[in-house]
Design an enzyme around this catalytic site. Sequence first.
Site, mmCIF file in Angstrom:
data_model
loop_
_atom_site.group_PDB
_atom_site.id
_atom_site.type_symbol
_atom_site.label_atom_id
_atom_site.label_comp_id
_atom_site.label_asym_id
_atom_site.label_seq_id
_atom_site.Cartn_x
_atom_site.Cartn_y
_atom_site.Cartn_z
ATOM 1 N N ASN A 28 0.549 30.772 38.013
ATOM 2 C CA ASN A 28 -0.827 30.807 37.519
ATOM 3 C C ASN A 28 -1.217 32.281 37.478
ATOM 4 O O ASN A 28 -1.583 32.862 38.494
ATOM 5 C CB ASN A 28 -1.715 30.003 38.487
ATOM 6 C CG ASN A 28 -3.166 30.003 38.080
ATOM 7 O OD1 ASN A 28 -3.557 30.681 37.122
ATOM 8 N ND2 ASN A 28 -3.970 29.255 38.812
ATOM 9 N N ARG A 40 0.343 27.878 33.949
ATOM 10 C CA ARG A 40 -1.021 27.552 33.544
ATOM 11 C C ARG A 40 -1.391 28.452 32.363
ATOM 12 O O ARG A 40 -1.234 29.672 32.447
ATOM 13 C CB ARG A 40 -1.978 27.820 34.699
ATOM 14 C CG ARG A 40 -3.402 27.539 34.334
ATOM 15 C CD ARG A 40 -4.295 27.838 35.493
ATOM 16 N NE ARG A 40 -5.662 27.485 35.194
ATOM 17 C CZ ARG A 40 -6.670 27.739 36.003
ATOM 18 N NH1 ARG A 40 -6.449 28.334 37.158
ATOM 19 N NH2 ARG A 40 -7.878 27.382 35.672
ATOM 20 N N HIS A 77 -10.765 24.375 32.746
ATOM 21 C CA HIS A 77 -10.520 23.758 34.059
ATOM 22 C C HIS A 77 -9.914 22.363 33.914
ATOM 23 O O HIS A 77 -10.048 21.514 34.800
ATOM 24 C CB HIS A 77 -11.825 23.656 34.899
ATOM 25 C CG HIS A 77 -12.333 24.972 35.381
ATOM 26 N ND1 HIS A 77 -13.671 25.306 35.379
ATOM 27 C CD2 HIS A 77 -11.688 26.049 35.878
ATOM 28 C CE1 HIS A 77 -13.831 26.538 35.849
ATOM 29 N NE2 HIS A 77 -12.632 26.999 36.152
ATOM 30 N N ARG A 110 -19.678 35.675 35.666
ATOM 31 C CA ARG A 110 -19.987 35.271 34.280
ATOM 32 C C ARG A 110 -21.367 34.631 34.218
ATOM 33 O O ARG A 110 -21.761 33.910 35.126
ATOM 34 C CB ARG A 110 -18.930 34.286 33.771
ATOM 35 C CG ARG A 110 -17.607 34.938 33.437
ATOM 36 C CD ARG A 110 -16.548 33.906 33.106
ATOM 37 N NE ARG A 110 -15.604 33.759 34.190
ATOM 38 C CZ ARG A 110 -14.707 32.780 34.286
ATOM 39 N NH1 ARG A 110 -14.651 31.836 33.363
ATOM 40 N NH2 ARG A 110 -13.876 32.726 35.307
ATOM 41 N N GLU A 159 -4.368 22.172 41.035
ATOM 42 C CA GLU A 159 -3.912 22.430 39.662
ATOM 43 C C GLU A 159 -2.407 22.694 39.624
ATOM 44 O O GLU A 159 -1.728 22.314 38.670
ATOM 45 C CB GLU A 159 -4.672 23.637 39.100
ATOM 46 C CG GLU A 159 -6.147 23.350 38.884
ATOM 47 C CD GLU A 159 -7.024 24.579 38.999
ATOM 48 O OE1 GLU A 159 -7.067 25.177 40.096
ATOM 49 O OE2 GLU A 159 -7.667 24.947 38.017
#
Length: 395
Positions: free
Chosen positions: A9, A91, A179, A239, A377
């Site tokens: 990732n 990912r 996500h 963000r 994940e």
Amino acid sequence: MRDFLLVINAGSSSLKFQVFDVCDDRLDMRLRGQIEGIGTRAHFKALEAAGAVLADEPLPAGQDQRAALDHLGNWLRQAAADGHLIAVGHRVVHGGAHYSAPTRVNAQLLRELESLVPLAPLHQPFNLTPMRTLLEAQPELPQVACFDTAFHRTQPLLAELFALPRQFYDEGVRRYGFHGLSYEYIARELPRRAPELAHKRVVVAHLGNGASLCALDHGCSVATTMGFTALDGLPMGTRCGGLDPGVVIYLARERGMGIDAIEALLYQRSGLLGLSGESNDMRALLASTSPGARLAVDYFVYRIAREIGSLAAAMGGIDALVFTAGIGENSPHIRAQVATRLRWLGLELDAAANDSGAACISRPGSRLAAWTIATNEELMIALHTRELLNLSPAQ
Ligand code: ADP
């Protein structure tokens, strides 16, 4: 020799990895770790599955992503010398409109994913480098790209549209959502943990440094707060989340800001950091007594509750709420604040269960159920990689 799978990732300044043993009917996580501070002061840390530290060391200053990958490769050759690497899963933030499932990596795929860089400029290039590097160095090693957008391809057209002239949608300007690997993992876990909810209307709150919500109906994504990029929706560590696009026009025209300066402002200096003027880290904000920190936390909670109302409306109701990711899994305080704002939806929080980190955190009989489920994940990527390549352990 044991067979193992590597999951990568890769972000702009970090590279997280996990190693799984491929066993008969399951995948066992064996090692995990990360290289942080790539490009500045890189630091390598690796742990055994049970948590014992195997490596914790600085790397030479200024190392780039390729050098970090080299370091990981050399380290793994020693640390997993009793095993045989049979595949690598990655990912990838953006699969665009085309890629709605994990895909075997080859030169053509990399070219197509490269064309999506403008849609995720701060993530996609860093996801692609490890795949390209490995494809050049070991072309025979199978690699699989797993997309954060893929899980949301079940969204109906209405959820994907912006109200722009239709040609923009056809060109790919649409709400992709992100996500997805995290939401897919939760959708996969729900039937095991809470079978009564698996076919109901569930909002999952992935609250980490990046944050978004996903509306699951019968385990499928039907709406989400992130959109064309990973900037929309909830405020995040740095963000801004949802923003009137008129602000961007104002910044450019009246403040004379160039597009790069606006991008840096919205991605790197806004959100919790911008509002608090202190930190992007929720732990630091919760520990702080300053009014700025308080405001940032209040705004975060307020937006989460507001957006949950919006997703509930999109589904025609809501039966459960699931918290996950760094903040969602670890902060009883934030969960309790969100729950307080959702009393009107019938959420009765079980304060003791919430404080103790239990899985089900709503009271028996609560009209809206609430759960905390840790996301994974990396396991999702490993499962996809094994399935796509039809891998079974060496006999
Ligand atoms: P990323 O999006 O980088 O994967 P994570 O899911 O690891 O992010 O979440 C990071 C966030 O989780 C940070 O804001 C961190 O402060 C927050 N966090 C981690 N542990 C706690 C905790 N115990 N209480 C509050 N926030 C926490």
